[in-house]
Design an enzyme around this catalytic site. Structure first.
Site, mmCIF file in Angstrom:
data_model
loop_
_atom_site.group_PDB
_atom_site.id
_atom_site.type_symbol
_atom_site.label_atom_id
_atom_site.label_comp_id
_atom_site.label_asym_id
_atom_site.label_seq_id
_atom_site.Cartn_x
_atom_site.Cartn_y
_atom_site.Cartn_z
ATOM 1 C CD GLU A 66 -2.219 -1.451 2.638
ATOM 2 O OE1 GLU A 66 -3.431 -1.615 3.038
ATOM 3 O OE2 GLU A 66 -1.612 -1.474 3.804
ATOM 4 C CB ALA A 149 5.599 -7.322 14.308
ATOM 5 C CD GLN A 150 2.564 -3.892 14.517
ATOM 6 O OE1 GLN A 150 2.895 -2.514 15.033
ATOM 7 N NE2 GLN A 150 3.932 -4.441 13.162
ATOM 8 N N GLY A 235 -6.261 -5.596 14.012
ATOM 9 C CA GLY A 235 -5.402 -6.484 13.279
ATOM 10 C C GLY A 235 -5.902 -6.714 11.831
ATOM 11 C CG ASP A 237 -5.016 -4.096 8.747
ATOM 12 O OD1 ASP A 237 -4.780 -5.477 8.271
ATOM 13 O OD2 ASP A 237 -3.621 -3.836 9.320
HETATM 14 P P1 NAD Z 1 2.900 -10.897 13.191
HETATM 15 O O1 NAD Z 1 2.930 -11.455 12.302
HETATM 16 O O2 NAD Z 1 4.445 -10.070 13.742
HETATM 17 O O3 NAD Z 1 1.490 -11.488 14.610
HETATM 18 C C1 NAD Z 1 0.607 -11.778 14.663
HETATM 19 C C2 NAD Z 1 0.324 -12.481 15.654
HETATM 20 O O4 NAD Z 1 -1.449 -12.538 15.791
HETATM 21 C C3 NAD Z 1 1.425 -13.773 15.481
HETATM 22 O O5 NAD Z 1 1.860 -14.452 16.721
HETATM 23 C C4 NAD Z 1 0.131 -15.085 15.091
HETATM 24 O O6 NAD Z 1 0.697 -16.598 15.983
HETATM 25 C C5 NAD Z 1 -1.230 -14.446 15.818
HETATM 26 N N1 NAD Z 1 -2.256 -14.964 15.555
HETATM 27 C C6 NAD Z 1 -2.731 -15.438 14.316
HETATM 28 N N2 NAD Z 1 -4.422 -15.685 14.660
HETATM 29 C C7 NAD Z 1 -4.672 -15.289 16.074
HETATM 30 C C8 NAD Z 1 -5.363 -15.641 17.023
HETATM 31 N N3 NAD Z 1 -6.655 -16.476 15.753
HETATM 32 N N4 NAD Z 1 -5.590 -15.431 17.850
HETATM 33 C C9 NAD Z 1 -4.638 -15.179 18.539
HETATM 34 N N5 NAD Z 1 -3.003 -14.972 17.958
HETATM 35 C C10 NAD Z 1 -3.474 -15.076 16.460
HETATM 36 O O7 NAD Z 1 1.835 -9.281 13.433
HETATM 37 P P2 NAD Z 1 2.430 -7.743 13.792
HETATM 38 O O8 NAD Z 1 3.444 -7.013 12.775
HETATM 39 O O9 NAD Z 1 2.117 -8.003 15.202
HETATM 40 O O10 NAD Z 1 0.444 -7.387 13.383
HETATM 41 C C11 NAD Z 1 -0.676 -7.675 13.518
HETATM 42 C C12 NAD Z 1 -1.800 -7.200 12.558
HETATM 43 O O11 NAD Z 1 -1.625 -5.468 13.202
HETATM 44 C C13 NAD Z 1 -1.906 -7.793 11.861
HETATM 45 O O12 NAD Z 1 -2.736 -7.709 11.125
HETATM 46 C C14 NAD Z 1 -1.112 -6.041 10.975
HETATM 47 O O13 NAD Z 1 -1.423 -5.921 9.547
HETATM 48 C C15 NAD Z 1 -1.892 -5.394 12.273
HETATM 49 N N6 NAD Z 1 -1.498 -3.876 11.713
HETATM 50 C C16 NAD Z 1 -2.308 -2.565 12.121
HETATM 51 C C17 NAD Z 1 -2.008 -1.125 12.352
HETATM 52 C C18 NAD Z 1 -2.872 -0.734 12.074
HETATM 53 O O14 NAD Z 1 -2.285 0.955 12.378
HETATM 54 N N7 NAD Z 1 -3.890 -0.465 12.905
HETATM 55 C C19 NAD Z 1 -0.644 -1.248 12.075
HETATM 56 C C20 NAD Z 1 0.369 -2.024 12.166
HETATM 57 C C21 NAD Z 1 0.175 -3.434 11.617
#
Ligand code: NAD
Length: 349
Positions: A66, A149-150, A235, A237
């Site tokens: 994006e 990561a977040q 998450g 998004d």
């Molecule tokens: P990441 O892949 O590092 O971590 C995601 C975690 O979610 C993983 O540890 C995974 O095992 C866990 N997971 C997946 N399905 C699950 C479930 N049903 N129950 C519990 N845990 C589950 O990703 P990230 O960088 O931490 O990002 C997390 C989400 O936040 C992503 O979807 C990303 O697109 C979104 N995000 C949104 C914004 C925003 O501004 N809204 C900004 C950054 C990231």
């Protein structure tokens, strides 16, 4: 950094991942989160001054890439960001990003920076800032579903800005929870690791959902959300990528960044196009109400909007001044005579 010479002026400061980490440690992580939240709050309160557009996505079966542009009268900024839920299992980040800030007056870039770390920081600062307006008064316990990561950035921002003292962790992958629990040691937060989504929400006044899966997932069901809770859903998004059961949405008062983008990407893609939502800039300006009742369920349907990245770019641009947390990048052709671009190339033979 020594005083810039005229030739330095054609250089663009570049903040690498390494320098971003140095900057964060020099300022202090908690302080960066607070200061970023201040920048974002200040930019949301002058919402009308910005050019706004939903971000421009390029979808594939694996994820999305994006571009997120915005501008005010002085500066133009954009972020390039991806979202690839399958990346983590392949050893890559789910989200990576970089961004550019430019001067509107001549169109020249004035900052080029990594934004993977900066996105985690700005997302956490935004979540906590909005919770300041929406979470129940005196909220002390946050549940975090998704410990990727977040996660730790979110926990620390809520500690600093909202005042939580306890974070309850749950992830379908116990290794992610163990990683987050270890990283949060010594931060002053009480950390409780849980083995199910039902267990993690017990006693929490704030629930953050922060998972990554390219589907309409249900990480939170209606029976798990009691009266008075604030949900920070970050998450979901992307079209077809959501986290909450629809019944939660119909019980909640929903707050969003920019409706034309959130209606397509956020949890509310499951609702009718005219389902009422409140824009957060109006809450921040005092033109709309945030939480009005202790029993109300508030939902920040976060997708991440360009103005938050613009605020983060402005912040980094201000912070690197008079430091060595950047390298000058030779990104701009700078012939002595601006019209003699060809001559400059010829002379370089
Ligand atoms: P990441 O892949 O590092 O971590 C995601 C975690 O979610 C993983 O540890 C995974 O095992 C866990 N997971 C997946 N399905 C699950 C479930 N049903 N129950 C519990 N845990 C589950 O990703 P990230 O960088 O931490 O990002 C997390 C989400 O936040 C992503 O979807 C990303 O697109 C979104 N995000 C949104 C914004 C925003 O501004 N809204 C900004 C950054 C990231």
């Amino acid at each position: 950094m020594s005083k810039p010479t005229p030739s330095d002026l054609a250089m663009v400061p570049f903040v690498s991942v390494d320098n971003m980490m140095r900057l964060v440690h020099a300022v202090g992580l908690e302080c960066v989160l607070r200061e970023l939240a201040d920048y974002i709050e200040s930019d949301f309160s002058r919402w009308q001054e910005f050019d706004k557009t939903p971000r421009v996505p390029s979808h594939s079966k694996d994820g999305v890439i994006e571009l997120m542009p915005t501008a005010d009268a002085e500066n133009y900024g954009f972020k390039y960001v991806n979202g690839h839920p399958a990346n983590m299992k392949r050893g890559f980040q789910t989200v990576t990003a970089f961004g550019v800030l430019s001067a509107v007056s001549n169109g020249y870039p004035i900052l080029f920076t990594e934004m993977t770390i900066l996105t985690a920081l700005r997302t956490a600062a935004t979540s906590a800032l909005m919770a300041k307006y929406l979470a129940p008064k005196g909220a002390r316990v946050m549940a975090m579903i998704g410990n990727g990561a977040q996660c730790e950035f979110q926990a620390l921002a809520f500690k600093e800005i909202v005042g939580i003292d306890t974070v309850r962790l749950y992830d379908i992958d116990p290794e992610a929870t163990a990683k987050a629990a270890k990283n949060l040691q010594g931060t002053g937060l009480k950390v409780v690791s849980c083995s199910s989504a039902e267990a993690v929400v017990e006693g929490a006044q704030i629930i953050t959902t922060c998972t990554a899966d390219k589907q309409n997932a249900t990480v939170l069901t209606d029976n798990m959300v009691g009266a008075g809770v604030h949900i920070n859903a970050i998450g979901g998004d992307c079209p077809g990528k959501t986290e909450l059961h629809r019944d939660i949405l119909t019980r909640s008062d929903i707050f969003v960044e920019y409706p034309p983008q959130t209606r397509v990407e956020g949890e509310i893609q499951a609702l009718a196009d005219d389902h009422p939502v409140t824009e957060l800039w109006q809450v921040i300006r005092g033109e709309a109400e945030g939480r009005t009742d202790p029993r109300q369920i508030t939902l920040f349907d976060s997708v991440g909007f360009a103005i938050e990245d613009f605020s983060a770019l402005l912040y980094v641009h201000a912070k690197i001044k008079d430091t060595d947390f950047f390298e000058p990048l030779d990104m701009l052709a700078d012939p002595d005579d601006p019209r003699d671009l060809f001559g400059m190339v010829n002379r370089a033979k």
